[in-house]
Scaffold this motif. Structure first.
Motif, mmCIF file in Angstrom:
data_model
loop_
_atom_site.group_PDB
_atom_site.id
_atom_site.type_symbol
_atom_site.label_atom_id
_atom_site.label_comp_id
_atom_site.label_asym_id
_atom_site.label_seq_id
_atom_site.Cartn_x
_atom_site.Cartn_y
_atom_site.Cartn_z
ATOM 1 N N GLY A 239 47.803 40.143 37.765
ATOM 2 C CA GLY A 239 47.420 41.333 37.142
ATOM 3 C C GLY A 239 46.554 40.754 35.636
ATOM 4 O O GLY A 239 45.402 41.385 35.275
ATOM 5 N N PHE A 240 47.131 39.885 35.005
ATOM 6 C CA PHE A 240 46.233 39.196 33.800
ATOM 7 C C PHE A 240 44.760 38.618 34.244
ATOM 8 O O PHE A 240 43.783 39.104 33.961
ATOM 9 N N PHE A 241 44.696 38.159 35.833
ATOM 10 C CA PHE A 241 43.319 37.633 35.934
ATOM 11 C C PHE A 241 42.432 38.787 36.550
ATOM 12 O O PHE A 241 41.227 39.015 36.052
ATOM 13 N N VAL A 242 42.926 39.873 37.021
ATOM 14 C CA VAL A 242 42.077 41.174 37.319
ATOM 15 C C VAL A 242 41.673 41.819 36.235
ATOM 16 O O VAL A 242 40.431 42.104 35.943
ATOM 17 N N LYS A 243 42.563 42.042 35.197
ATOM 18 C CA LYS A 243 42.116 42.654 33.834
ATOM 19 C C LYS A 243 41.175 41.538 32.975
ATOM 20 O O LYS A 243 40.222 42.017 32.527
ATOM 21 N N ALA A 244 41.391 40.353 33.288
ATOM 22 C CA ALA A 244 40.569 39.384 32.595
ATOM 23 C C ALA A 244 39.027 39.408 33.237
ATOM 24 O O ALA A 244 38.134 39.580 32.672
ATOM 25 N N ALA A 245 39.117 39.617 34.663
ATOM 26 C CA ALA A 245 37.920 39.651 35.422
ATOM 27 C C ALA A 245 36.908 40.916 34.924
ATOM 28 O O ALA A 245 35.661 40.945 34.746
ATOM 29 N N CYS A 246 37.810 42.098 34.938
ATOM 30 C CA CYS A 246 37.005 43.346 34.609
ATOM 31 C C CYS A 246 36.537 43.194 33.125
ATOM 32 O O CYS A 246 35.470 43.739 33.179
ATOM 33 N N GLU A 247 37.073 42.809 32.356
ATOM 34 C CA GLU A 247 36.645 42.725 30.849
ATOM 35 C C GLU A 247 35.415 41.675 30.956
ATOM 36 O O GLU A 247 34.398 42.012 30.136
ATOM 37 N N ALA A 248 35.585 40.536 31.457
ATOM 38 C CA ALA A 248 34.358 40.009 31.790
ATOM 39 C C ALA A 248 33.185 40.317 32.290
ATOM 40 O O ALA A 248 31.952 40.058 31.984
ATOM 41 N N LEU A 249 33.256 41.352 33.444
ATOM 42 C CA LEU A 249 32.386 41.996 34.075
ATOM 43 C C LEU A 249 31.485 42.724 33.354
ATOM 44 O O LEU A 249 30.528 42.892 33.493
ATOM 45 N N LYS A 250 32.133 43.631 32.270
ATOM 46 C CA LYS A 250 31.654 44.299 31.342
ATOM 47 C C LYS A 250 30.425 43.404 30.548
ATOM 48 O O LYS A 250 29.649 44.330 30.045
ATOM 49 N N ARG A 251 31.098 42.246 30.201
ATOM 50 C CA ARG A 251 29.909 41.586 29.228
ATOM 51 C C ARG A 251 28.809 40.898 30.132
ATOM 52 O O ARG A 251 27.660 40.560 29.463
ATOM 53 N N ASP A 291 39.177 48.649 35.976
ATOM 54 C CA ASP A 291 39.049 48.413 34.503
ATOM 55 C C ASP A 291 40.144 49.709 33.601
ATOM 56 O O ASP A 291 40.113 49.300 32.428
ATOM 57 N N PHE A 292 40.444 50.566 34.444
ATOM 58 C CA PHE A 292 41.016 51.897 33.647
ATOM 59 C C PHE A 292 42.507 51.586 34.036
ATOM 60 O O PHE A 292 43.345 52.537 33.590
ATOM 61 N N MET A 293 42.942 50.813 34.862
ATOM 62 C CA MET A 293 44.301 50.643 35.336
ATOM 63 C C MET A 293 45.054 49.834 34.194
ATOM 64 O O MET A 293 44.437 48.767 33.753
ATOM 65 N N SER A 294 46.402 50.181 33.991
ATOM 66 C CA SER A 294 47.088 49.160 33.108
ATOM 67 C C SER A 294 47.613 47.965 33.817
ATOM 68 O O SER A 294 47.467 47.932 34.927
ATOM 69 N N LEU A 295 48.300 47.039 33.122
ATOM 70 C CA LEU A 295 48.612 45.893 33.775
ATOM 71 C C LEU A 295 49.716 46.067 35.013
ATOM 72 O O LEU A 295 49.520 45.597 36.133
ATOM 73 N N ALA A 296 50.669 47.097 34.617
ATOM 74 C CA ALA A 296 51.609 47.450 35.571
ATOM 75 C C ALA A 296 51.049 48.050 36.876
ATOM 76 O O ALA A 296 51.261 47.960 37.770
ATOM 77 N N ASP A 396 38.681 32.013 28.208
ATOM 78 C CA ASP A 396 39.415 32.441 26.767
ATOM 79 C C ASP A 396 40.194 33.656 26.792
ATOM 80 O O ASP A 396 41.330 33.617 26.292
ATOM 81 N N LEU A 397 40.185 34.664 27.899
ATOM 82 C CA LEU A 397 40.729 35.857 27.813
ATOM 83 C C LEU A 397 42.234 35.463 28.383
ATOM 84 O O LEU A 397 43.234 35.993 28.070
ATOM 85 N N ILE A 398 42.294 34.575 29.307
ATOM 86 C CA ILE A 398 43.566 34.175 29.803
ATOM 87 C C ILE A 398 44.639 33.300 28.741
ATOM 88 O O ILE A 398 45.817 33.216 28.753
ATOM 89 N N ARG A 403 43.624 39.331 23.570
ATOM 90 C CA ARG A 403 42.022 39.521 23.785
ATOM 91 C C ARG A 403 41.866 40.593 24.808
ATOM 92 O O ARG A 403 40.932 41.316 24.620
ATOM 93 N N ILE A 404 42.770 40.535 25.787
ATOM 94 C CA ILE A 404 42.625 41.486 26.817
ATOM 95 C C ILE A 404 42.807 43.007 26.499
ATOM 96 O O ILE A 404 42.163 43.692 26.632
ATOM 97 N N LEU A 405 44.106 42.933 25.646
ATOM 98 C CA LEU A 405 44.338 44.261 25.195
ATOM 99 C C LEU A 405 43.431 44.822 23.870
ATOM 100 O O LEU A 405 43.040 45.918 23.918
ATOM 101 N N LEU A 406 42.982 43.888 23.292
ATOM 102 C CA LEU A 406 42.085 44.189 22.231
ATOM 103 C C LEU A 406 40.672 44.200 22.434
ATOM 104 O O LEU A 406 39.767 44.480 21.635
ATOM 105 N N GLN A 407 40.391 43.649 23.667
ATOM 106 C CA GLN A 407 38.964 43.545 24.155
ATOM 107 C C GLN A 407 37.968 42.784 23.466
ATOM 108 O O GLN A 407 36.857 43.382 23.063
ATOM 109 N N LEU A 408 38.680 41.777 22.844
ATOM 110 C CA LEU A 408 38.050 40.729 22.026
ATOM 111 C C LEU A 408 36.995 39.658 22.901
ATOM 112 O O LEU A 408 37.412 39.220 23.916
#
Length: 408
Positions: A239-251, A291-296, A396-398, A403-408
């Motif tokens: 879950g952490f890696f999928v969310k981190a991958a999504c956030e990095a893809l936006k950048r 990218d719109f899915m929660s960690l759960a 960095d996100l992992i 940072r994943i939650l705050l989108q930093l």
């Protein structure tokens, strides 16, 4: 009333399919929604069920035959009941003889096999008389053959000890056994796509390493509460890696793009493919709008897709699309690898085994749980600078999950 049972309508991405196994034979009774036949395509195994109660009157295609979309598979007589065998006159006149012959002979039971069971018996060169049939009238089913194969290795030593000891050569066996079986359609398609990825893309891999201590500490602290709050969904690493991958893809949108001829298609959404290993081969079901899915939601969806993949329950829609892929070889113990692209995607992130290693932190050597990360990318579209920056963003996100939650 006769009903025609047809193959499902295949999507445009699937040209044809192959009859993998019949679970019923001509003359068998079926109930509505009961599994009749399995069709293997390039991507998934599709199940065809009975549209109504009745009897299979005629089967039009055999196991191994190639069929097209909506091809006629069988005829079903709706509402009919399979005829039971008539009583023998001799049974009325000689009840003692009838009771003695009530059990079917090995020859009779072995001849009563479904196509799937017969194919397995021939493939493994088994003696049908040794297999106990649990189907109707002592018929041998596919499950009976599977159970026999599982028990066979354990039974072999006992049989060998009870048999007369023959002259056994002390050296290597003179028999060098080989077994040749045809590739399944899915395995052949996987091989074709892997070869296509290596020959039609300028694939390159860049590596980095990530300190997993922050995520592991977070997981340890909230694991029980997370599972309780989200109805039994476990908090894992994917879950952490999928969310981190999504956030990095936006950048770095180029890593989320694909090449179509001379055009570059930039996707404004993140559909993440998650590689799942099954007995039939590696499949990649897709998390839509990850990218719109929660960690759960991500964790629950991955468990669901993995369970259905291993049970051959994935649909074509589950496998279609995807803008980026995440694969985890670490579950099998892989320390480092170069994942292969899943065309037309231009990037794939590889996770690996978490290994404790001595690391230098602020001038001191400490032991940390480290993981190697690998990003394979298509160099025709993605420059090395972009690939490295993307992988560093994931790192960095992992290493700082907030940072994943705050989108930093």
């Amino acid at each position: 009333m006769a009903i025609q049972i047809k193959a499902p309508a295949f999507p445009e991405s699937v040209a044809d399919g192959e009859v993998a196994a019949w679970h019923k034979e001509e003359g068998d009774s079926v109930q509505r929604d009961e599994l009749i036949v399995e069709i293997e395509t390039d991507k998934v195994v599709m199940e065809v069920v009975a549209p109504a109660d009745g009897v299979i009157k005629k089967i039009h295609v055999a196991v191994g035959e190639t069929i097209e979309s909506e091809a006629l598979l069988a005829d079903l007589e709706e509402g009919a009941v399979a005829a039971s065998p008539a009583a023998s006159p001799a049974a009325d006149s000689a009840p003692e003889a009838a009771s003695a012959d009530a059990a079917p002979s090995a020859t009779d039971s072995s001849s009563e096999m479904g196509p799937a069971a017969r194919q397995m018996v021939e493939e493994h060169k088994l003696d049908p008389s040794l297999i106990t049939g649990t189907g109707k009238g002592g018929r041998i089913t596919k499950e009976d053959v599977t159970a026999y194969l599982k028990d066979k290795p354990a039974a072999a030593p006992a049989a060998a000890s009870s048999a007369a000891v023959a002259d056994v050569p002390s050296g290597p066996s003179s028999e060098r056994i080989e077994k040749r079986v045809p590739m399944t359609r899915m395995r052949a398609r996987i091989a074709e796509r892997l070869l296509e990825a290596t020959t039609s893309t300028a694939m390159l891999t860049t590596f980095n390493e990530v300190n997993m201590a922050p995520v592991m500490a977070l997981r340890k602290k909230y694991k029980d509460q997370f599972e309780k709050t989200h109805n039994g969904t476990r908090l894992g690493f994917m879950g952490f890696f999928v969310k981190a991958a999504c956030e990095a893809l936006k950048r770095y949108p180029a890593v989320n793009a694909s090449i179509d001829g001379n055009d570059v298609v930039y996707h404004g959404y993140q559909d993440i493919g998650v590689a799942v290993s099954t007995e039939g081969g590696l499949v990649v079901p897709v998390l839509r709008d990850a990218d719109f899915m929660s960690l759960a939601d991500v964790e629950a969806a991955i468990v669901d897709l993995g369970t259905r993949a291993k049970a051959n329950k994935l649909t074509i829609d589950d496998m279609t699309g995807g803008t980026f892929t995440v694969t985890n070889g670490g579950v099998f113990g892989s320390l480092l690898s170069t994942p292969i692209l899943n065309p037309p995607q231009t990037g794939i992130l590889g996770m690996h085994k978490i290994q404790e290693r001595p690391m230098v932190v602020d001038g001191e050597v400490v032991v940390l749980p480290m993981m190697y990360l690998a990003l394979s990318y298509d160099h025709r579209l993605i420059d090395g600078k972009t690939a490295v920056q993307y992988l560093v963003a994931v790192k960095d996100l992992i290493e700082d999950p907030a940072r994943i939650l705050l989108q930093l």
